[in-house]
Design a protein around this motif. Structure first.
Motif, short mmCIF file in Angstrom:
data_model
loop_
_atom_site.label_atom_id
_atom_site.label_comp_id
_atom_site.label_asym_id
_atom_site.label_seq_id
_atom_site.Cartn_x
_atom_site.Cartn_y
_atom_site.Cartn_z
N GLU A 30 33.05 11.43 22.19
CA GLU A 30 32.96 11.78 20.77
C GLU A 30 34.09 12.69 20.30
OE1 GLU A 30 29.96 14.92 19.56
OE2 GLU A 30 29.14 14.46 21.54
N GLY A 64 37.39 12.97 21.79
CA GLY A 64 38.73 12.43 21.85
C GLY A 64 39.55 12.87 23.05
N GLU A 65 40.72 12.25 23.17
CA GLU A 65 41.54 12.40 24.37
C GLU A 65 42.15 13.80 24.51
OE1 GLU A 65 44.28 9.23 25.17
OE2 GLU A 65 42.84 7.68 24.51
N GLU A 66 42.51 14.44 23.42
CA GLU A 66 43.04 15.80 23.52
C GLU A 66 42.00 16.75 24.10
OE1 GLU A 66 44.70 19.49 20.75
OE2 GLU A 66 44.50 17.49 19.86
#
Length: 266
Positions: free
Chosen positions: A105, A107-109
């Motif tokens: 939910e 995100g990749e960062e």
């Protein structure tokens, strides 16, 4: 080349590694593999309710923990480093679970940030483990605090609650207490121990900053005041009030201003 393994399965495998040294190595390997693009950004694996832990140390209710004291005896020094090693060991699991449970939910960062935190905590544990062995002890020799994972269980349903309590309360507390501990260790003539604490303090400022950054960004998505939302979540999910004194300068460096915590102190 498309990665064959998902990041969530790699995180779950690290969480279910019980041997402390092996868990530390697994956490660092997951972070490195993610950074190098060797893990797919898919979340097809459910995180365990509780990580795997070794048979020792014996985990006790905080009320049953023996008093460590502030003396400079050999027994007292071992107790201090053992307690710190346990905190860092559980912190590995907390950071891994944060990335694996909420990465889909958030995100990749977010995943990259908390895997980097997990790698830092693994490095801290390795330093403390070596410190204990140099003192003729080892992680698991003494009992340890059983309550550190409870915060993860109470906030497993809500990333905002997890961010509010783990990095922004528990790790921020480390910013408050470490300077006095550092001065005590320096006063004992332990330059090596002081270097370890200096490294941990520097890293923990960054960890609190990561948690605060993502909490503020998540609050903005819903148009909520991060300070008001944080206070509400801390009251709901953290047992007991925040304890002064606070390391205001370190907290501010991490983005945690007085507007968040000043009127929650007990």
């Amino acid at each position: 080349m498309i990665p064959e393994r998902s990041v969530s399965s790699a995180i779950r495998s690290a969480l279910l590694t019980s041997n402390p040294r092996a868990k530390a190595m697994a956490a660092r390997d997951v972070a490195r593999s993610w950074r190098l693009g060797r893990l797919a950004a898919t979340f097809d694996t459910v995180m365990p309710v509780r990580p795997a832990w070794p048979d020792a140390p014996q985990l006790l209710d905080p009320r049953d923990m023996p008093r460590r004291g502030k003396g400079g005896s050999e027994k007292g020094r071992v107790a201090l480093w053992h307690a710190l090693a346990h905190i860092e060991f559980v912190a590995i699991d907390l950071a891994l679970d944060m990335a694996g449970r909420f990465g889909a939910e958030m995100g990749e960062e977010f995943v990259a940030d908390f895997l980097a935190v997990a790698a830092d905590e693994a490095m801290h544990f390795a330093l403390l483990d070596r410190k204990l062995r140099a003192l003729g002890s080892f992680y698991g020799e003494l009992p340890a605090h059983a309550g550190l994972w409870e915060t993860a269980e109470r906030t497993s349903h809500d990333v905002a609650a997890r961010l509010a309590v783990v990095p922004m309360v528990l790790e921020a507390r480390g910013l408050d207490v470490t300077p006095a501990m550092l001065e005590r260790v320096r006063g004992q003539g332990d330059a090596h121990g002081a270097k370890i604490l200096e490294r941990i303090l520097d890293d923990e400022i960054r960890h609190v900053a990561i948690g605060t950054k993502h909490f503020i960004a998540d609050s903005a998505k819903y148009g909520e005041s991060p300070e008001i939302r944080w206070k509400s979540l801390v009251r709901q999910h953290f047992k007991g009030g925040l304890k002064a004194p606070f390391n205001d300068s370190a907290r501010l460096a991490a983005g945690l201003s007085l507007d968040f915590y000043s009127n929650l102190a007990s």
